[in-house]
Scaffold this active site. Structure first.
Site, PDB file in Angstrom:
ATOM      1  CB  THR A  66      33.397  60.554  -4.536  1.00  0.00           C
ATOM      2  OG1 THR A  66      33.266  61.770  -5.269  1.00  0.00           O
ATOM      3  CG2 THR A  66      32.663  59.430  -5.244  1.00  0.00           C
ATOM      4  CE  LYS A  70      34.041  64.046  -1.623  1.00  0.00           C
ATOM      5  NZ  LYS A  70      34.957  65.077  -2.110  1.00  0.00           N
ATOM      6  CG  ASN A  91      38.822  62.927   0.811  1.00  0.00           C
ATOM      7  OD1 ASN A  91      39.367  62.798   1.912  1.00  0.00           O
ATOM      8  ND2 ASN A  91      39.505  63.242  -0.274  1.00  0.00           N
ATOM      9  CG  ASP A 106      37.983  66.450  -0.785  1.00  0.00           C
ATOM     10  OD1 ASP A 106      38.614  65.985  -1.748  1.00  0.00           O
ATOM     11  OD2 ASP A 106      36.829  66.094  -0.496  1.00  0.00           O
ATOM     12  N   GLY A 130      28.334  76.007  -3.745  1.00  0.00           N
ATOM     13  CA  GLY A 130      28.107  74.688  -3.183  1.00  0.00           C
ATOM     14  C   GLY A 130      28.374  74.671  -1.699  1.00  0.00           C
ATOM     15  N   GLY A 132      28.273  71.263   0.059  1.00  0.00           N
ATOM     16  CA  GLY A 132      28.359  69.861   0.429  1.00  0.00           C
ATOM     17  C   GLY A 132      29.692  69.496   1.047  1.00  0.00           C
ATOM     18  CB  ALA A 134      34.098  68.833  -2.094  1.00  0.00           C
ATOM     19  CE1 TYR A 229      38.607  62.773 -12.289  1.00  0.00           C
ATOM     20  CE2 TYR A 229      37.638  63.567 -10.254  1.00  0.00           C
ATOM     21  CZ  TYR A 229      37.935  62.526 -11.115  1.00  0.00           C
ATOM     22  OH  TYR A 229      37.552  61.243 -10.808  1.00  0.00           O
TER      23      TYR A 229
END
Length: 284
Positions: A66, A70, A91, A106, A130, A132, A134, A229
């Protein structure tokens, strides 16, 4: 479950990991199927040293990778499966007879969450916050399967978001634009956006009141997915609901990517209902 010399080790490696619910859901799933596995959480700063250490453990079976590792973990593996190599981020690590292979669940987890939320993607304009690991996974999944009209990437790191946009255009043919993530750009982009996907750590526990998007810029024609989450209802999702948006919590993507990881490590179907129950119990 008895821990013994034959117990297989799985773990999450990242920084931070205190908020992670991965140990709870995976250990419950292992117990449900009577598997001699255990799952732990390790805070890791030096990813290369961590992978080297895991490689030396005879009972190491796999890891969740995580933030912020990653992308950085990739060079330390023996193999990376084609989808993850295409994305440039992993991931998941699977150890098989001393060989470490990287995967990315992911991408499939995010698409499944969107589809189960009945979100129309074909011909739509999508904005992603974002750039990155993910974000890379979700962007490539959208480019490969979703048939969206345009993807706009808003990120703080100019070099990172430019590289992602370039990789997407050369590998998927998707129309991509990249811009800085700030209020001025959001004000310009969001009125024409159909689906907003938040892929930064903003709003993650313990900074639960932080958000990347001023509430006044959200509108009822928007679907908002937050991959954070914990908490289940981030500040972004609360603001989106108040604005009349359809919302998809990060719990959905997290559940689907975790089930796929479980199956890679155990070669058995994940007890997804049990995993969901554990997640939902933590937020009830």
């Amino acid at each position: 479950m008895e821990i013994n010399a034959h117990t297989q080790l799985c773990c999450v490696i990242g920084n931070p990991v205190e908020h992670s619910l991965s140990p709870a859901i995976h250990n419950t799933a292992f117990q449900k199927l009577g598997l001699n596995f255990v799952y732990l959480a390790f805070q890791v700063e030096a990813i290369g040293d961590a992978v080297k250490g895991l490689r030396a453990l005879g009972n190491f079976r796999g890891a969740s990778v995580t933030i912020p590792h990653k992308v950085a973990a990739v060079p330390f593996l023996d193999m990376v499966e084609p989808t993850a190599r295409h994305i440039g981020a992993i991931n998941t690590i699977v150890a098989t007879e001393g060989t470490l292979t990287g995967y990315n669940t992911d991408a499939t987890g995010a698409l499944r969450a969107l589809r189960e939320g009945a979100v129309a993607l074909k011909g739509r304009q999508v904005t992603m916050l974002g750039s990155g690991g993910a974000a890379r996974a979700i962007a490539f999944a959208l480019g490969a399967e979703a048939g969206i009209d345009r993807l706009t990437i808003l990120g703080i790191d100019a070099q990172e978001r430019t590289a992602l946009a370039r990789d997407l255009q050369s590998n998927t043919g998707m129309i991509v634009q990249e811009l800085p993530l700030d209020e001025r750009t959001l004000r310009k982009v969001l009125p024409d956006t159909h689906v907003l996907i938040h892929c930064t750590p903003m709003g993650m526990w313990p900074k639960v009141h932080d958000t990347s998007v001023p509430a006044t810029l959200l509108h009822a024609g928007l679907t908002v997915m937050d991959i954070v989450y914990n908490p289940r209802d981030t500040q972004l999702l609360k603001d989106a609901k108040a604005a009349g948006c359809r919302t998809i919590p990060g719990l959905e993507m997290f559940l689907h990517q975790a089930a796929a990881q479980f199956e890679l490590w155990t070669n058995q179907a994940a007890p997804a209902d049990v995993m969901r129950s554990v997640l939902e119990s933590r937020f009830s």
